[in-house]
Design an enzyme around this catalytic site. Structure first.
Site, PDB file in Angstrom:
ATOM      1  CB  SER A 154      -1.150  -3.239   1.226  1.00 30.00           C
ATOM      2  OG  SER A 154      -2.234  -3.859   1.910  1.00 30.00           O
ATOM      3  CE1 TYR A 167      -4.435   0.747  -0.435  1.00 32.43           C
ATOM      4  CE2 TYR A 167      -4.794  -1.531   0.242  1.00 32.43           C
ATOM      5  CZ  TYR A 167      -4.118  -0.332   0.374  1.00 32.43           C
ATOM      6  OH  TYR A 167      -3.114  -0.224   1.305  1.00 32.43           O
TER       7      TYR A 167
END
Length: 261
Positions: A154, A167
């Site tokens: 990501s 995350y």
């Protein structure tokens, strides 16, 4: 298959792919794209009905696919899946590690269950899959000239987003691990790539409960930002897998044109 181990540009005919997190979003689109390009595809996720529907669509379009319902955090189940795929299709030479979850929250909330869920799926699950399928990737690369390990990271692995600490940490692990594995496996003809998308319209957003993040996502849409689609990411995965064996894009950042960071 050519001497270099791949077919003509844009074709994955003769290759065997596994896609995790394939019941929706990026995983689903990627499985369909790889099958469209000629690969035989095994789709892995927890939701069996969605996997069966996906396999049906692939077969209706003339492709080959098999579904295995499992939780990637279960190492024994993942190893069993690896054995089943090899028995059914042969050794895997394209592995797309896509299963993951995004649960942003302020660290002060001490959302321990959410922390653990992200670590379990985004890191432990990823490692379970890599551990189970790497021997096949290495064997296939020796026999066919190339194999691909593609890990879904990501943009959060690089950039700073409020409330995304856990995350982002898991995705930084994915990117840095991928760079190390490229050095380890590249001499064995296994290419390793980390994909780092910005905002993609998937089910990940539906899991978010943090009000600040929900507002940020809403503002981005109301401000006219066009998010990436799962098909955009699937196209990049297909492009990577179809490159000549000598070419390895080790880290690819894919952003919506209007997303600043």
């Amino acid at each position: 298959m050519t001497a270099q181990g791949v077919n003509s540009a844009g074709s994955l005919s003769g290759r065997v792919a596994v896609v995790t997190g394939a019941s929706s979003g990026i995983g689903e689109a990627t499985a369909e794209r790889l099958a469209e390009m000629g690969a035989r595809v095994a789709v892995l996720a927890r939701r069996s009905q969605r996997l069966d529907s996906l396999v049906g669509r692939v077969e209706e379009a003339g492709g080959q696919a098999m579904a295995i319902a499992l939780d990637v955090t279960d190492a024994a189940a993942v190893q069993d899946a690896a054995d089943r795929v090899a028995s059914h299709f042969g050794d895997v030479d394209v592995l797309v590690n896509n299963a993951g979850v995004m649960l942003p929250a302020p660290i002060e909330e001490r959302a321990v269950d959410q922390w653990q869920q992200q670590v379990d799926l985004n890191i432990t699950g990823l490692m379970n899959v890599i551990g189970a399928f790497t021997p096949q990737l290495v064997k296939a690369a020796q026999e066919r000239g190339v194999a691909d390990l593609i890990n879904m990271s990501s943009i959060a692995a690089q950039n700073i987003f409020p409330n995304f600490a856990v995350y982002s940490g898991t995705k930084a692990f994915v990117t840095h691990l991928s760079r190390h594995l490229r050095v380890e496996l590249g001499p064995k003809n296994v290419r390793v790539a980390a994909l780092e998308p910005g905002i993609v319209g998937t089910e990940l957003q539906s899991h978010v409960t943090d009000e600040g993040t929900l507002q940020w996502l809403a503002d981005s849409k109301e401000g006219g930002m066009e998010w990436l689609t799962p098909q955009d990411i699937a196209d990049v995965v297909g492009f990577l897998a179809a490159l000549p064996p000598r070419v390895n894009l080790q880290q690819v950042t894919i952003m919506p044109t209007a997303q600043p960071s």
